[in-house]
Enzyme design. Sequence first.
Site, PDB file in Angstrom:
ATOM      1  N   ASP B  23       0.778  -1.135  -0.178  1.00  0.00           N
ATOM      2  CA  ASP B  23      -0.040   0.112   0.088  1.00  0.00           C
ATOM      3  C   ASP B  23       0.723   1.390   0.138  1.00  0.00           C
ATOM      4  O   ASP B  23       1.775   1.323   0.793  1.00  0.00           O
ATOM      5  CB  ASP B  23      -0.944   0.287   1.294  1.00  0.00           C
ATOM      6  CG  ASP B  23      -2.095  -0.790   1.277  1.00  0.00           C
ATOM      7  OD1 ASP B  23      -2.227  -1.434   0.155  1.00  0.00           O
ATOM      8  OD2 ASP B  23      -2.799  -0.872   2.049  1.00  0.00           O
ATOM      9  N   LYS B  80      -8.059   0.644  -5.352  1.00  0.00           N
ATOM     10  CA  LYS B  80      -9.229   0.163  -4.661  1.00  0.00           C
ATOM     11  C   LYS B  80     -10.479   0.620  -4.967  1.00  0.00           C
ATOM     12  O   LYS B  80     -10.436   2.313  -5.148  1.00  0.00           O
ATOM     13  CB  LYS B  80      -9.189   0.039  -3.081  1.00  0.00           C
ATOM     14  CG  LYS B  80      -8.247  -0.643  -2.518  1.00  0.00           C
ATOM     15  CD  LYS B  80      -8.080  -0.596  -0.882  1.00  0.00           C
ATOM     16  CE  LYS B  80      -7.047  -1.271  -0.140  1.00  0.00           C
ATOM     17  NZ  LYS B  80      -6.993  -2.709  -0.394  1.00  0.00           N
ATOM     18  N   GLY B 152      -5.514  -3.092   8.796  1.00  0.00           N
ATOM     19  CA  GLY B 152      -5.245  -1.927   9.680  1.00  0.00           C
ATOM     20  C   GLY B 152      -4.980  -2.295  10.904  1.00  0.00           C
ATOM     21  O   GLY B 152      -4.722  -1.267  11.944  1.00  0.00           O
ATOM     22  N   ARG B 164      -6.858 -20.555   6.580  1.00  0.00           N
ATOM     23  CA  ARG B 164      -7.103 -21.781   7.221  1.00  0.00           C
ATOM     24  C   ARG B 164      -8.539 -22.349   6.725  1.00  0.00           C
ATOM     25  O   ARG B 164      -8.693 -23.473   6.366  1.00  0.00           O
ATOM     26  CB  ARG B 164      -6.949 -22.055   8.702  1.00  0.00           C
ATOM     27  CG  ARG B 164      -5.590 -21.948   9.028  1.00  0.00           C
ATOM     28  CD  ARG B 164      -5.306 -22.715  10.647  1.00  0.00           C
ATOM     29  NE  ARG B 164      -4.077 -22.508  11.017  1.00  0.00           N
ATOM     30  CZ  ARG B 164      -2.962 -23.093  10.744  1.00  0.00           C
ATOM     31  NH1 ARG B 164      -3.073 -24.363   9.712  1.00  0.00           N
ATOM     32  NH2 ARG B 164      -1.880 -23.211  11.330  1.00  0.00           N
ATOM     33  N   GLY B 213      -3.476  -7.476   7.957  1.00  0.00           N
ATOM     34  CA  GLY B 213      -2.645  -7.671   9.151  1.00  0.00           C
ATOM     35  C   GLY B 213      -1.337  -8.161   9.160  1.00  0.00           C
ATOM     36  O   GLY B 213      -0.773  -8.278  10.007  1.00  0.00           O
ATOM     37  N   GLY B 234      -0.155  -3.542   4.024  1.00  0.00           N
ATOM     38  CA  GLY B 234      -0.991  -2.307   4.148  1.00  0.00           C
ATOM     39  C   GLY B 234      -0.265  -1.247   4.808  1.00  0.00           C
ATOM     40  O   GLY B 234       0.630  -0.675   4.448  1.00  0.00           O
ATOM     41  N   SER B 235      -0.811  -1.426   6.035  1.00  0.00           N
ATOM     42  CA  SER B 235      -0.027  -0.264   6.915  1.00  0.00           C
ATOM     43  C   SER B 235       1.234  -0.642   7.313  1.00  0.00           C
ATOM     44  O   SER B 235       1.845   0.179   7.960  1.00  0.00           O
ATOM     45  CB  SER B 235      -1.147  -0.191   8.320  1.00  0.00           C
ATOM     46  OG  SER B 235      -2.290  -0.058   7.734  1.00  0.00           O
TER      47      SER B 235
END
Lengths: 207, 291
Positions: B23, B80, B152, B164, B213, B234-235
């Site tokens: 990101d 996005k 996030g 899973r 995550g 992402g973050s």
Amino acid sequence: MVGVLALQGDFREHLSILKKLGVDAKEIRTKEELSLVDGLIIPGGESTVINKLMRRHGLAEELVRKAQRGFPILGTCAGAIVISKEILGDPQVPLGLLDISVKRNAYGPQIESFEDDVEAKGIGKVRGCFIRAPIITRVGKRVDVLAKHQGNPVLFRQGNILASTFHPEIAGETRIHKLFLEMIKTRREKVQEPVSSTPPSHRSRHP
Amino acid sequence: MEKSTFRLKAGLAEMLKGGVIMDVVTAEQAKIAEDAGAVAVMALERVPADIRKEGGVARMSDPKLIREIKAAVTIPVMAKCRIGHLAEARILEALGVDYIDESEVLTPADDKYHVDKTLFKVPFVCGATNLGEALRRINEGAAMIRTKGEAGTGNIIEAVKHIRKVKEDIAMLQTASRKQLAAYAKKERVPLELVQSIRQLDRLPVVNFAAGGVATPADAALMMQLGCDGVFVGSGIFKSSNPRKYARAIVEATTHFNDAKLVAKVSEGLGEAMRGLEIGSLQMRLQDRGW
């Protein structure tokens, strides 16, 4: 045994083509693993990433050294870019094993990606997937162009190096891999001849 | 000559395999990501951690930003759109982005329908928390799937749960009777042929990345070990104290995910990771968006 460079990209598609052809194959991520195979396929993927990862742990230098002694290499799309001589307008330095100049991602963004039939010398009609493909702007004298698409050279051979700007592996095409396997076989026979006629003490350079 | 075939759409995702998609919110960050070895960048205005913090409606990015990012890098650029927002998707297609993420990270625009992705020339990636959701997206034309995780948070547990679950569901199909397969297809509102093809393939028919995550090189290696084809971060990168180093380390950990010594080496002295959030403390669960 054939190696498929598995740092990044569509190496699994190449492995599945080799499996279809009944060939033993191995994923290669380190220079130590490279010493175990008779030829290497560099898959499609992001050339900038594959190039960087090859250079981080000495695999690139080892591959260049081997290639100069006749080790067979097949590169598709990104694989062709990283072994080329020159990438136009791009700071990354390729391995310089195949005497072509490359313009990356030359057809435009993903919506311009296409598939089409190409007529390959000695092989016949081949389905090619061109995904964010490069265009070859210059071909060296020692390079044999095996196929063109709308005037653009797309399949090449220079001695022990075979390369395409398209993905035969995405279309499930096996004949280009077959040609590569023949190149490996020829090399193996060539290498083995002098070895068998030389006494073991002279065979190895290493103590 | 054929363009925009499903093979070409899914094919680009195959080329991204084993790679990290990062990101970025500026052209400068995009350049850092590319230099570190990102396989693609996701252009957006706010990373998920900030969307979570600041609240409000999260929408498609400013086209100017997307154009700047496209001009800054040579790797593929993704962007996005909101779930079900056909017009945003058309704008992104017109801008020439290489992939659209119809993403739960943005505020949904339609509470009933996702975008009919078969009508687009540009390929789409969508999030999924289980096999049924993945198949609904594929049936709508998605050419790439990713876990939803919980974007996030810098907390990997939800992404682990989702990969899973997809794997368990696929394993369940292997032992299901013909009747059970039909019941599953009906319950998940997908064609029986698609369910049958998954049983035959024993995996998704498209690439499946980890997302939501991933904060550390070890997180990336974990998701690869669990069978993901690549990783979205992402973050995690630009919320860390040393983004350049962090980005490079996550790239290496993704490639060499089975080489613990190497992952240990690249994880050394990286500085602080993003702080992260406990899932139980969240007021808004992004993964519950979409259906």
